[in-house]
Enzyme design. Structure first.
Site, short mmCIF file in Angstrom:
data_model
loop_
_atom_site.label_atom_id
_atom_site.label_comp_id
_atom_site.label_asym_id
_atom_site.label_seq_id
_atom_site.Cartn_x
_atom_site.Cartn_y
_atom_site.Cartn_z
CB CYS A 49 -20.35 3.80 7.52
SG CYS A 49 -18.61 4.11 8.40
CE LYS A 93 -18.78 7.22 12.26
NZ LYS A 93 -18.89 7.71 10.78
CE LYS A 131 -4.05 -0.12 2.70
NZ LYS A 131 -4.60 0.12 3.49
CD GLU A 178 -17.02 4.01 1.62
OE1 GLU A 178 -16.63 3.26 0.35
OE2 GLU A 178 -16.94 3.08 2.92
#
Length: 440
Positions: A269, A213, A35, A155
């Site tokens: 999520c 959250k 990565k 996203e």
């Protein structure tokens, strides 16, 4: 300011690039050599509109760096962000915090001078306490503060969400203490460029921040599940869910967002965060029945979508060819995590159908997860010889398909529109047998 970002996944890479674009010097750290090599070559390992240009510009300006060895960056940092994965733990549904704990241990032995350690990962209530305990045990002399700063990035729109947020939530333990005050100053300086947009910085307690959250994601997941159940009722009584959504969404107390009926929520999520919140609530003896029902209903909905294909065909899918348009959980991302297609395709195959598919960005990852699905090069290639087309993900390029061409390529003109992109009357006039969601 100098920032170390541990983790170059979706949250870490987007956050790091945006902080660098604010003018801070950011070093992104990851344990995955491939990565880091790709990032150093200018290759972005995820698909997010605009991210490649943002990364390239800040690397060129000397504000954004990538490394496997973060020791120097952590030692020199004003703030160290933990942006590692917190997947659902196998067996019990709790969030797996092993990566967070490992990051805390690494940070503890390296920080010098006052350092703010920021948990950017989505973590259960009390995780900040655990991170603080790990650091104090490993390095009792360390001068630091642990802060919660959850992300609210969609996203496909993450850069805009970071730079023009509805709010920035910052959780600081002992806000009125000297350490808390110093931590607030560091965080305020990091986000100072947002002052021009008048984006509110909401300083709260650390546990409150962690819960905000989860509460936000759970509420949005409930909203999606609610309109999906209304869609089922609309079909039963002959109403139109899109008009119902508009009728209730114009009420400012409700709002129009997340009232789009479909095959159920997925992604990185909502599925894991709703389950984690349920487990946390059960652990503390305060069960969240609404969220538990949301999880159950959403799982059942995704599994039931394949049955709509047979219902539209008027027969079983045994021996039929079904084309899926869209595989990712939403458009403008290559993310396949908990995508509805991962339930729909296997169910169709188990019922005896041949499945072929196309997705603009997600096929590389989808091919690993759906080995029995034949991947095609375009939407038109995918529909060749199909008995039914299922529109799974609402990519822009699927919104204006050449329907006459589609009809000619198919074995029979059947379209199951799980995103309500097309109008039933238009499809009927073109000779399609059509089924949407919640349209009577």
């Amino acid at each position: 300011m100098r920032v170390a970002m541990i983790g170059t996944g979706y949250v870490g890479l987007v956050s790091g690039a945006c902080f660098a674009d604010f003018g801070h010097v950011v070093t992104c750290i990851d344990k995955d050599p491939s990565k880091i090599e790709r990032l150093e070559r200018g290759e972005i390992p995820i698909f997010e509109p605009g991210l490649d240009d943002l990364v390239a510009a800040n690397v060129r300006e000397g504000r954004l760096f990538f490394t496997l060895d973060g020791a120097e960056a952590i030692r020199n940092a004003d703030a160290v962000f933990i942006a590692v994965g917190t997947p659902t733990r196998r067996g019990d549904g709790h969030a797996d915090l092993s990566y967070v704990h490992a990051a805390a241990e690494e940070i503890a032995g390296l920080i010098e001078g006052f350092t703010v350690i920021v948990t950017k990962s989505t973590v259960p209530v009390g995780t900040g306490d655990e991170v603080e305990a790990i650091i104090r045990k490993t390095n009792p002399q360390a001068d630091f503060a642990v802060v919660s700063n959850p992300e609210f990035l969609r996203e496909g729109a993450a850069i805009g969400d970071f730079k023009r947020p509805d709010r920035v939530v910052i959780g600081v333990d002992d806000i009125d203490s000297d350490t808390g005050s110093r931590a607030q100053k560091v965080m305020s300086e990091l986000y100072r460029p947002l002052n021009l947009n008048e984006s509110p910085l909401l300083f709260v307690g650390r546990r409150t921040s962690e819960l905000i959250k989860y509460a936000a994601n759970a509420f949005l997941a409930m909203k999606i599940t609610f309109i999906n159940e209304m869609a089922d009722l609309c079909e039963a009584v002959g109403a139109d869910v899109q008009q119902v959504a508009r009728g209730i969404g114009l009420d400012k107390r409700i709002g129009s967002k997340f009232l789009h009926a479909g095959p159920g929520y997925g992604g990185s999520c909502f599925p894991k965060d709703t389950i984690a919140l349920v487990r946390t609530a059960q652990q503390y003896g305060a069960p969240t029945k609404l969220i538990e029902a949301t999880v159950e209903v959403n799982d059942a909905r995704k599994k039931a979508m394949a049955e709509r294909v047979a219902a539209t065909l008027g027969t079983s899918v045994q021996g039929k060819t079904v084309a899926l348009l869209g595989l990712t959980f939403k458009p403008n991302t290559d993310d396949m995590r908990d995508a509805p297609s991962l339930d729909i395709a296997p169910a169709l195959i188990a019922a005896g159908a041949k499945v072929q598919a196309f997705d603009p960005e997600g096929m590389h990852e989808a091919a690993k997860l759906l080995p029995d699905v034949e991947m095609k090069d375009s939407a038109y290639d995918a529909v060749v010889g199909a008995d039914a087309v299922v529109l799974v993900t609402e990519w822009d390029q699927f919104r204006a398909l050449d329907l006459d061409r589609i009809k000619l390529l198919m074995k029979q003109p059947v379209l199951v529109d799980l995103r309500n992109i097309y109008r039933p009357e238009d499809m009927k006039s073109r000779g399609f047998r059509y089924m949407g969601i919640g349209r009577g």
